[in-house]
Design a protein around this motif. Structure first.
Motif, short mmCIF file in Angstrom:
data_model
loop_
_atom_site.label_atom_id
_atom_site.label_comp_id
_atom_site.label_asym_id
_atom_site.label_seq_id
_atom_site.Cartn_x
_atom_site.Cartn_y
_atom_site.Cartn_z
N HIS A 136 -29.14 -50.97 -51.76
CA HIS A 136 -30.05 -50.95 -52.89
C HIS A 136 -31.24 -51.87 -52.57
O HIS A 136 -31.14 -52.75 -51.74
CB HIS A 136 -29.36 -51.44 -54.17
CG HIS A 136 -28.12 -50.67 -54.52
ND1 HIS A 136 -28.14 -49.52 -55.25
CD2 HIS A 136 -26.81 -50.89 -54.22
CE1 HIS A 136 -26.91 -49.06 -55.40
NE2 HIS A 136 -26.09 -49.88 -54.78
N TRP A 137 -32.34 -51.62 -53.26
CA TRP A 137 -33.53 -52.47 -53.09
C TRP A 137 -34.38 -52.36 -54.35
O TRP A 137 -34.47 -51.29 -54.95
CB TRP A 137 -34.33 -52.01 -51.88
CG TRP A 137 -35.50 -52.92 -51.58
CD1 TRP A 137 -35.48 -54.08 -50.87
CD2 TRP A 137 -36.85 -52.74 -52.02
NE1 TRP A 137 -36.73 -54.64 -50.83
CE2 TRP A 137 -37.60 -53.83 -51.54
CE3 TRP A 137 -37.50 -51.76 -52.78
CZ2 TRP A 137 -38.96 -53.98 -51.79
CZ3 TRP A 137 -38.85 -51.91 -53.04
CH2 TRP A 137 -39.57 -53.01 -52.54
N PRO A 138 -34.96 -53.47 -54.82
CA PRO A 138 -35.08 -54.78 -54.16
C PRO A 138 -33.87 -55.70 -54.34
O PRO A 138 -33.79 -56.74 -53.69
CB PRO A 138 -36.31 -55.38 -54.85
CG PRO A 138 -36.30 -54.79 -56.21
CD PRO A 138 -35.79 -53.38 -56.05
N PHE A 144 -45.81 -51.01 -42.54
CA PHE A 144 -45.06 -49.82 -42.16
C PHE A 144 -43.61 -50.18 -41.84
O PHE A 144 -42.67 -49.50 -42.27
CB PHE A 144 -45.73 -49.16 -40.95
CG PHE A 144 -45.03 -47.93 -40.46
CD1 PHE A 144 -44.98 -46.78 -41.23
CD2 PHE A 144 -44.43 -47.93 -39.20
CE1 PHE A 144 -44.32 -45.64 -40.77
CE2 PHE A 144 -43.78 -46.79 -38.74
CZ PHE A 144 -43.73 -45.65 -39.52
N GLN A 145 -43.41 -51.26 -41.10
CA GLN A 145 -42.07 -51.70 -40.71
C GLN A 145 -41.26 -52.12 -41.93
O GLN A 145 -40.06 -51.82 -42.03
CB GLN A 145 -42.17 -52.85 -39.70
CG GLN A 145 -40.85 -53.48 -39.29
CD GLN A 145 -39.97 -52.53 -38.48
OE1 GLN A 145 -40.26 -51.36 -38.35
NE2 GLN A 145 -38.88 -53.04 -37.96
N PHE A 146 -41.89 -52.80 -42.87
CA PHE A 146 -41.21 -53.21 -44.09
C PHE A 146 -40.73 -51.97 -44.86
O PHE A 146 -39.58 -51.91 -45.33
CB PHE A 146 -42.13 -54.05 -44.97
CG PHE A 146 -41.48 -54.60 -46.20
CD1 PHE A 146 -40.85 -55.83 -46.18
CD2 PHE A 146 -41.50 -53.89 -47.40
CE1 PHE A 146 -40.24 -56.35 -47.31
CE2 PHE A 146 -40.90 -54.38 -48.54
CZ PHE A 146 -40.27 -55.62 -48.50
N THR A 147 -41.60 -50.98 -44.96
CA THR A 147 -41.26 -49.74 -45.66
C THR A 147 -40.11 -49.02 -44.96
O THR A 147 -39.18 -48.52 -45.60
CB THR A 147 -42.49 -48.82 -45.75
OG1 THR A 147 -43.56 -49.52 -46.37
CG2 THR A 147 -42.18 -47.56 -46.54
N LEU A 148 -40.16 -48.97 -43.64
CA LEU A 148 -39.08 -48.37 -42.87
C LEU A 148 -37.75 -49.06 -43.14
O LEU A 148 -36.71 -48.41 -43.29
CB LEU A 148 -39.39 -48.44 -41.37
CG LEU A 148 -40.28 -47.37 -40.75
CD1 LEU A 148 -40.48 -47.66 -39.27
CD2 LEU A 148 -39.68 -45.99 -40.94
N GLY A 149 -37.80 -50.38 -43.19
CA GLY A 149 -36.58 -51.15 -43.44
C GLY A 149 -35.97 -50.82 -44.78
O GLY A 149 -34.74 -50.65 -44.91
N VAL A 150 -36.80 -50.69 -45.80
CA VAL A 150 -36.32 -50.36 -47.15
C VAL A 150 -35.65 -48.99 -47.15
O VAL A 150 -34.54 -48.82 -47.67
CB VAL A 150 -37.48 -50.40 -48.16
CG1 VAL A 150 -37.02 -49.84 -49.51
CG2 VAL A 150 -37.97 -51.84 -48.34
#
Length: 338
Positions: free
Chosen positions: A222-224, A297-303
């Protein structure tokens, strides 16, 4: 007589960077498909060729059946199932051998033809040592999963992955030294902030390897917030003494990885804002802009990797994103250091 540190040398270094990049991608697939323990021995020369014919495949499968992964997890495997995981580990090792050849033989050629300066010779020897050490760490990691439990040590996995990233970064740095030989004025405060960001990013990469090694990405999808709408789920701090939660507890490691992601984004955004007050070269502007785009972009990929329960393709893409982010960070540090 060719000039020293010429374009051929630069292309050689960039070819090494590219091969390490491919190595990291295949390594990620190998890990996410649980293929890493399919080959339980190491043969430098004969291991280059995969099994040929039914007899050799059966011998390789028989050897695999003697080790914990088959006994604990894959006792249902047929020889065709075994072939599918064998391929990725064999391919991963093959690329490692190719990298060794691509680094060593051109280096010897450039050395004999006197196309390297003394400084580049010393740096190249360091790169060769890093590559050799990386190969050792790979086998050291695999050995940890062949004894009692069919899981490699997440510490050894992190060392193996981090060594690959650092070898790439060092190779890229040497190439950049040849592309940009002239020194310039450096804003030391801004450079120091880049160094801090670089260190935090490396720690984040290490925690990413911990996540992979302990399969912690399959928890708290789940996020956040984490499970049950918790910012810090109670499972994050169940171990005693407390520090073990930071390095051994999958929930604790995922929490640290989550928090460090915000820190990395925050530091790069800070670098971007502070750069607006500096007089930048074109390469410096490109570096900071690329860094900002890549980290978002990397943060979004991680989520999405977390929310979608770590599908192989997205897990690999997330690792590739980390690779490009480190490359951009290395270029950024170089352009603000020399």
């Amino acid at each position: 007589m060719k000039t020293k540190d010429n374009k051929s040398v630069i292309y050689w270094l960039f070819s090494g960077c590219f091969l390490i990049f491919i190595m990291v991608i295949v390594g990620g697939i190998t890990r996410l498909t649980d293929s890493g323990l399919s080959i339980s021995n190491y043969k430098l020369l004969t291991g280059t060729i995969p099994p040929i014919g039914d007899l050799q495949w059966q011998e390789a499968f028989d050897l695999y059946q003697k080790h914990p992964e088959f006994k604990h997890y894959n006792s249902h495997f047929t020889i065709d199932d075994f072939k599918s995981i064998y391929f990725w580990e064999w391919f991963h090792r093959l690329i490692g051998r190719v990298i060794g050849l691509v680094f060593f033989f051109p280096f010897v050629y450039f050395l004999i033809t006197k196309q390297l300066t003394k400084s580049t010779i010393k740096k190249s020897i360091v790169l060769l040592c890093l590559g050799g050490f990386q190969g050792f760490l790979g086998w050291y990691m695999v050995k940890s999963g062949l004894v009692d439990m069919p899981d490699v040590s997440h510490f050894r996995l992190a060392a193996h992955l981090t060594a690959a990233f650092l070898t790439f970064a060092a190779t890229l740095w040497v190439a950049l030294d040849l592309i940009y030989p002239n020194k310039k004025w450096v804003n030391s405060k801004y450079r120091n902030l880049i160094i801090v960001t670089y260190i935090v990013l490396l720690i984040q990469i290490i925690y990413g390897a911990f996540i992979a090694g302990l399969k912690a990405g399959l928890l708290h999808n789940h996020w956040p917030l984490m499970n049950e709408g918790k910012f810090m789920h109670p499972t994050v701090y169940v171990l005693e003494p407390f520090y073990k939660n930071l390095i051994e507890n999958p929930s604790g490691i995922q929490f640290v990885h989550r928090m460090l992601a915000y820190v990395v984004v925050g530091l790069i955004v800070l670098l971007w804002f502070k750069s607006k007050k500096l007089r930048l070269t074109i390469s410096q502007k490109r570096a900071i802009n690329a860094l900002l785009v890549l980290v978002l972009f990397q943060f979004t990929l991680g989520v999405f990797t977390l929310l979608l329960y770590v599908p192989v393709w997205l897990g690999v893409l997330h690792q590739v994103g980390a690779f490009f982010l480190l490359a951009a960070m290395t270029f950024m540090l170089h352009r603000f250091s020399k």
